[in-house]
Design a protein around this motif. Sequence first.
Motif, mmCIF file in Angstrom:
data_model
loop_
_atom_site.group_PDB
_atom_site.id
_atom_site.type_symbol
_atom_site.label_atom_id
_atom_site.label_comp_id
_atom_site.label_asym_id
_atom_site.label_seq_id
_atom_site.Cartn_x
_atom_site.Cartn_y
_atom_site.Cartn_z
ATOM 1 N N ILE A 49 0.829 -1.208 0.000
ATOM 2 C CA ILE A 49 0.000 0.000 0.000
ATOM 3 C C ILE A 49 0.863 1.257 0.000
ATOM 4 C CG2 ILE A 49 -1.697 1.318 1.319
ATOM 5 C CD1 ILE A 49 -2.811 -1.357 2.299
ATOM 6 N N MET A 50 1.909 1.270 0.846
ATOM 7 C CA MET A 50 2.762 2.442 0.924
ATOM 8 C C MET A 50 3.530 2.659 -0.380
ATOM 9 S SD MET A 50 2.357 4.187 3.615
ATOM 10 C CE MET A 50 3.662 5.297 3.096
ATOM 11 N N ALA A 51 3.916 1.587 -1.045
ATOM 12 C CA ALA A 51 4.602 1.725 -2.328
ATOM 13 C C ALA A 51 3.672 2.370 -3.354
ATOM 14 C CB ALA A 51 5.090 0.361 -2.818
ATOM 15 N N ALA A 52 2.411 1.950 -3.353
ATOM 16 C CA ALA A 52 1.434 2.543 -4.274
ATOM 17 C C ALA A 52 1.230 4.022 -3.966
ATOM 18 C CB ALA A 52 0.107 1.787 -4.177
ATOM 19 N N ILE A 53 1.127 4.353 -2.674
ATOM 20 C CA ILE A 53 0.950 5.754 -2.272
ATOM 21 C C ILE A 53 2.151 6.593 -2.714
ATOM 22 C CG2 ILE A 53 0.833 7.304 -0.282
ATOM 23 C CD1 ILE A 53 -0.804 5.144 1.145
ATOM 24 N N ALA A 54 3.355 6.052 -2.518
ATOM 25 C CA ALA A 54 4.564 6.789 -2.875
ATOM 26 C C ALA A 54 4.675 6.990 -4.385
ATOM 27 C CB ALA A 54 5.790 6.052 -2.343
#
Length: 292
Positions: A49-54
């Motif tokens: 999820i954090m990779a997608a947000i970044a």
Amino acid sequence: MSLTRLAIATAPVLFVLLWSTGFIGARYGLPYIEPLTFLAVRIVFVVIIMAAIAIIGGAAAPDAREIGHSLVAGSLVHGLYLGGVFTAISQGVPAGISALIPGLQPILTSTIANRFMGETVTRVQWVGLVLGLLGVLLVLHDRTIVFAGSTLGWIASFLSLIGITLGTLYQKRHCGGIDWRSGNLVQYIGAGTLFALGAFAFETREIHWTGELVFALAWLVLVLSIAAVGLMYWLIRRSAATGFASLFYLVPAVTALFAYILFGERLDALSILGMIICAGGVVLANRGARQT
């Protein structure tokens, strides 16, 4: 401006409520999975999820120095703190008490901030911090609470205290200028690696997939690891170290209330009084921080 003021006023309350549910989520899921395995699985979803947000948000890529600082902060805030809490609960420490031990954080934070970070701790703050410590001692007067957890569980609880204290101070000192999206991603990757190594070294990694475990996992990933941690770093950047740390005095009381409603974990009158005194300490410590 009115929305900004509203966000600043409500953020601490929202943080305490969200952070308190993390202990409840652990309590829900741990009967079906071992603690480090639980955390390793949780971090896998968080990293995705954090990779997608970044990527979607165009987060700035951290340089080598920022990656190093993020790995250190992540190993403390996520690795040592979360690993300690989940291990403690799995070893019989009640959810409310697993929140109470890290609630001692303001005592350590105020001393470290005063000596090594150049922050002035006012007399009002010291009174609030002492009241908080007194409240914690009142809660722990009940021997049935003390003997509910194993020796390993209590050691893990105090390790969680050390992790969250040093982690928040390190985050404030070294990670304030790092893009929160890429910084958090690096932190979670580092912590997830530690959890995976621990799971392979010390656990069987057996998982019993149930509705309770899936719900707990989803809650901890979305609400705690994404929303609450992001809010925590937002608060760290906008408050003095002691003022932010004093919020953790409120977490045990809220967690104990949730644990009583959901699991029947009970506290006697003296322990409840200790929780109230802790809350009073929060008010004084935050007032002193505003004066500073």
